[in-house]
Design an enzyme around this catalytic site. Sequence first.
Site, PDB file in Angstrom:
ATOM      1  N   ARG A  46      -2.430  13.839 -10.262  1.00  0.00           N
ATOM      2  CA  ARG A  46      -1.294  12.957  -9.958  1.00  0.00           C
ATOM      3  C   ARG A  46      -0.128  13.808  -9.446  1.00  0.00           C
ATOM      4  O   ARG A  46       0.551  13.453  -8.497  1.00  0.00           O
ATOM      5  CB  ARG A  46      -0.877  12.128 -11.183  1.00  0.00           C
ATOM      6  N   TYR A  98      12.730  -4.771   7.053  1.00  0.00           N
ATOM      7  CA  TYR A  98      11.323  -5.134   6.800  1.00  0.00           C
ATOM      8  C   TYR A  98      11.233  -6.076   5.586  1.00  0.00           C
ATOM      9  O   TYR A  98      11.862  -5.829   4.553  1.00  0.00           O
ATOM     10  CB  TYR A  98      10.519  -3.845   6.556  1.00  0.00           C
ATOM     11  N   ASP A 170      13.917   4.448   7.696  1.00  0.00           N
ATOM     12  CA  ASP A 170      12.516   4.037   7.756  1.00  0.00           C
ATOM     13  C   ASP A 170      12.072   4.235   9.209  1.00  0.00           C
ATOM     14  O   ASP A 170      12.466   3.479  10.097  1.00  0.00           O
ATOM     15  CB  ASP A 170      12.406   2.570   7.314  1.00  0.00           C
ATOM     16  N   LYS A 195       0.644   2.746   9.287  1.00  0.00           N
ATOM     17  CA  LYS A 195       0.812   2.279  10.646  1.00  0.00           C
ATOM     18  C   LYS A 195       0.420   3.397  11.640  1.00  0.00           C
ATOM     19  O   LYS A 195      -0.719   3.771  11.681  1.00  0.00           O
ATOM     20  CB  LYS A 195       2.244   1.786  10.831  1.00  0.00           C
TER      21      LYS A 195
HETATM   22  C1  LIG Z   1       4.501  -1.693   6.713  1.00  0.00           C
HETATM   23  C2  LIG Z   1       5.910  -1.299   6.582  1.00  0.00           C
HETATM   24  C3  LIG Z   1       6.446  -0.900   5.343  1.00  0.00           C
HETATM   25  C4  LIG Z   1       5.647  -0.927   4.059  1.00  0.00           C
HETATM   26  O1  LIG Z   1       4.588  -0.031   4.077  1.00  0.00           O
HETATM   27  P1  LIG Z   1       3.190  -0.258   3.308  1.00  0.00           P
HETATM   28  O2  LIG Z   1       2.411   0.931   3.674  1.00  0.00           O
HETATM   29  O3  LIG Z   1       2.629  -1.548   3.805  1.00  0.00           O
HETATM   30  O4  LIG Z   1       3.527  -0.337   1.846  1.00  0.00           O
HETATM   31  C5  LIG Z   1       7.777  -0.501   5.319  1.00  0.00           C
HETATM   32  N1  LIG Z   1       8.539  -0.504   6.435  1.00  0.00           N
HETATM   33  C6  LIG Z   1       8.060  -0.892   7.635  1.00  0.00           C
HETATM   34  C7  LIG Z   1       8.953  -0.868   8.825  1.00  0.00           C
HETATM   35  C8  LIG Z   1       6.735  -1.301   7.753  1.00  0.00           C
HETATM   36  O5  LIG Z   1       6.266  -1.704   8.938  1.00  0.00           O
END
Ligand SMILES: *Cc1c(COP(=O)(O)O)cnc(C)c1O
Length: 381
Positions: A46, A98, A170, A195
């Site tokens: 972990r 988001y 982000d 993504k």
């Molecule tokens: C998908 C996404 C998240 C969250 O990420 P996960 O991997 O689904 O937990 C946060 N911010 C943005 C802009 C996203 O597209």
Amino acid sequence: MQFGTKAIHAGQEPDPVTGAIMPPIYQTSTFVQEAPGQHKGYAYARGKNPTRAALERNLAALENAQFGLCFSSGMGAIDAVIKLLAPGDEVITSDDVYGGTYRMFEKVFASFGIRFHFIDLHDEALLKSTINEKTKLLWVETPTNPLLKVIDIRQMAALAKAHHLMLAVDNTFSSPYLQNPLDLGADIVMHSATKYLGGHSDVVMGALCLNDEALYQRLAFIHNSCGATPGPMDSFLVLRGIKTLHLRMKAHCYNGRLIAEFLKAHPKVGKVYWPGFEDHAGHAIAKSQMRDFGGMISFTLQGDDYDKAMKVATSTHLFSLAESLGGVESLIGHPASMTHASIPKEERLRFGVVDGLLRLSVGVEEVEDLIADLEQALEQI
Ligand SMILES: *Cc1c(COP(=O)(O)O)cnc(C)c1O
């Protein structure tokens, strides 16, 4: 070193035991110690795992950061940042943040006594009047979802510095290939590695990258204490995905431009949101902080009709109807009924998520085929 070279090599050495060129998947929960506390830097998985550590070094290099931390999801990474705060603290973020971030802030952390302000970050007067002595964190996304609004990271960093706030960005929509927020003055950069970083729609993961060592130690403590850490197999998949990040991003940007232009010229299409257009409100800022404009495009249909938008979204064959983005395969989504369904209608209309809006995550298929697919879907209405 250039980006593509770092993507392939940074943080990785051939395995010292076997010479394996790829970091092995260390599928183990614990590590044998010679005497209590005497180990080779790894005690329990972990806290630290060698496959994950290779990925963290690689990601840090791509964001020009000293430190990287990988989480079991993007939300896990955001959760760790908010846990730096204490009851009474305040956070400012955008009104089109988001959806999952909005939900975590409002439905989870608000009841722990942290206050969140969701405002239009382009409204400088409002932004300045919202900042007070309790404000600790500015949370920014750029470009935003789904309208691809561009926020000036340098401007946010100057404001954060003047008011002693932390600035977290982000960077999921851009990926480190298009934008490096730490270079523009941010304190923390966050990714949903699910993504573009993973890039193949086969793994869920999150990451934080930063330069401040004291802040890194606090986040690493939260990371290990709260436990949203990814497994070695997922770490391997993202490390493998990143090796083609620069190639994929070039293709996403190339296809994105041609599809945005195709849509703009189509008689059944209304507005097209893509920061590469010179008449996009954020174009100049995008140009100053991004290397290219990406493959995320939103557009409306003439007449803004819910049923017609649904018809288009369900008539494509190559663009799959699905949540998420950033994979090699193209996706189409209808924000009003999917990502933004939980937001009251008046509110989503106020920030432009109309019934006839569609969002594309343009993949890396051959662009002629993608355009033909959109063309036939638009013929259905
Ligand atoms: C998908 C996404 C998240 C969250 O990420 P996960 O991997 O689904 O937990 C946060 N911010 C943005 C802009 C996203 O597209």
